[in-house]
Design an enzyme around this catalytic site. Structure first.
Site, PDB file in Angstrom:
ATOM      1  N   ASP A  58       2.938  -0.018  -6.207  1.00  0.00           N
ATOM      2  CA  ASP A  58       3.371  -0.955  -5.166  1.00  0.00           C
ATOM      3  C   ASP A  58       2.288  -1.082  -4.091  1.00  0.00           C
ATOM      4  O   ASP A  58       2.402  -1.892  -3.170  1.00  0.00           O
ATOM      5  CB  ASP A  58       4.742  -0.573  -4.581  1.00  0.00           C
ATOM      6  CG  ASP A  58       4.735   0.789  -3.921  1.00  0.00           C
ATOM      7  OD1 ASP A  58       3.735   1.526  -4.031  1.00  0.00           O
ATOM      8  OD2 ASP A  58       5.765   1.134  -3.289  1.00  0.00           O
ATOM      9  N   GLU A 196       1.131  13.319  -4.039  1.00  0.00           N
ATOM     10  CA  GLU A 196       0.173  12.592  -3.182  1.00  0.00           C
ATOM     11  C   GLU A 196      -0.027  13.303  -1.845  1.00  0.00           C
ATOM     12  O   GLU A 196       0.940  13.726  -1.199  1.00  0.00           O
ATOM     13  CB  GLU A 196       0.665  11.154  -2.926  1.00  0.00           C
ATOM     14  CG  GLU A 196      -0.272  10.402  -1.978  1.00  0.00           C
ATOM     15  CD  GLU A 196      -0.085   8.888  -1.956  1.00  0.00           C
ATOM     16  OE1 GLU A 196       0.740   8.357  -2.718  1.00  0.00           O
ATOM     17  OE2 GLU A 196      -0.800   8.240  -1.153  1.00  0.00           O
TER      18      GLU A 196
END
Ligand code: KIV
Length: 281
Positions: A58, A196
């Site tokens: 995204d 992440e």
């Protein structure tokens, strides 16, 4: 066929088999998994021979549409770009990131939207962000045939709750939370988890302790694989490069030079030359 001819079995040269979700899952502790983001068919075609999977992240909202976060990405955007990447690739597994607001409400909402993405793009799996709070949804999806990649640590869709983008796990409470999230998503049946922006030792510990493949971005080489946003890694943005990104090329500089050369030749009327014109010898 004549009776004295030798029968030759010619192997069928069919299309290359795509890397599957079980292929990726089987790489735990093995050769590191290579992945990059892709949003378009031409980019997918270039990256396909080199990557085990392509993620239609995204991040496309920021990279392609100039949005200042990923929150404005819609299901239609994910589907259109996902389908383009599937069309542009033949070898890599294609995974589509579910946009903000399309899966958090309930397992049923998530199933409806993930199924639509899989049906309309032909992708092999979807990715969703979240930890313990998403475990029930992950289980619901996997039990109904939707392979799920999780995403813990820095979760860009939660930027407004977290108050910005920063590395996670620097203190004990935060580290415990990221670990708990990763275990919850792995135990719920995700085949892989993106980690992440977490401190190195934490990513290494999670990778050691959970049974599913971890994909790091800003999370150290200890993970089972790595992913980067292609435009970051290839120097297509010049304004800001996060610490965890290595620039493997300087494409923006190349494009700037190409555009300047083009403009110069158009203004000088040296382009198009005879060889670019129809009806000229
Ligand atoms: O949206 C994205 O591109 C991502 C990755 C970089 C992990 O989530």
């Amino acid at each position: 066929m004549s009776t004295n001819s030798t029968l030759k079995i010619v192997p069928k040269s069919g299309p290359t088999r795509r890397v599957s979700v079980p292929d990726l899952a089987a790489r735990k502790g093995g050769e590191p998994i290579v992945s990059l983001t892709a949003y378009t068919a031409p980019m997918a075609k270039i990256l396909d021979p080199h990557c085990d999977f392509l993620l239609v992240g995204d991040s496309l909202g920021m990279v392609l549409y100039g949005l200042d976060s990923t929150l404005g990405v819609t299901l239609d955007m994910a589907i259109n770009h996902g389908a383009a990447v599937v069309r542009g690739s033949s070898r890599a597994c294609v995974i589509v990131d579910m946009p903000f607001g399309t899966y958090q409400e309930s397992p049923e909402q998530a199933y409806r939207n993930c199924a639509q993405v899989m049906i309309e793009t032909g992708c092999a799996a979807i990715k969703i962000e979240g930890g313990t709070e998403m475990a029930e949804t992950v289980r619901f999806l996997v039990e109904r045939g939707i392979p799920v990649m999780g995403h813990v640590g820095l979760k860009p869709q939660s930027v407004n709750v977290a108050g910005g983008y920063r590395a996670h796990g620097r203190n004990q409470d935060e580290a415990a939370k990221v670990k708990k999230d990763a275990h919850a998503i792995a135990d719920a049946g995700a085949f892989s988890i993106v980690i992440e922006g977490v401190v190195e030792h934490l990513a290494a510990e999670i990778t050691r302790d959970i049974h599913v493949v971890t994909i790091g971005i800003g999370a150290s080489a200890a993970c089972d694989g790595q992913i980067l946003v292609t435009e970051d890694a290839f120097g297509m943005f010049t304004d800001f490069t996060p610490r965890f990104v290595k620039r493997f090329a300087e494409i923006a500089e190349e494009m700037d030079k190409a555009a300047a050369d083009y403009a110069k030749e158009v203004k000088a009327r040296t382009f198009p030359a005879d060889e670019h014109c129809y009806g000229k010898k």
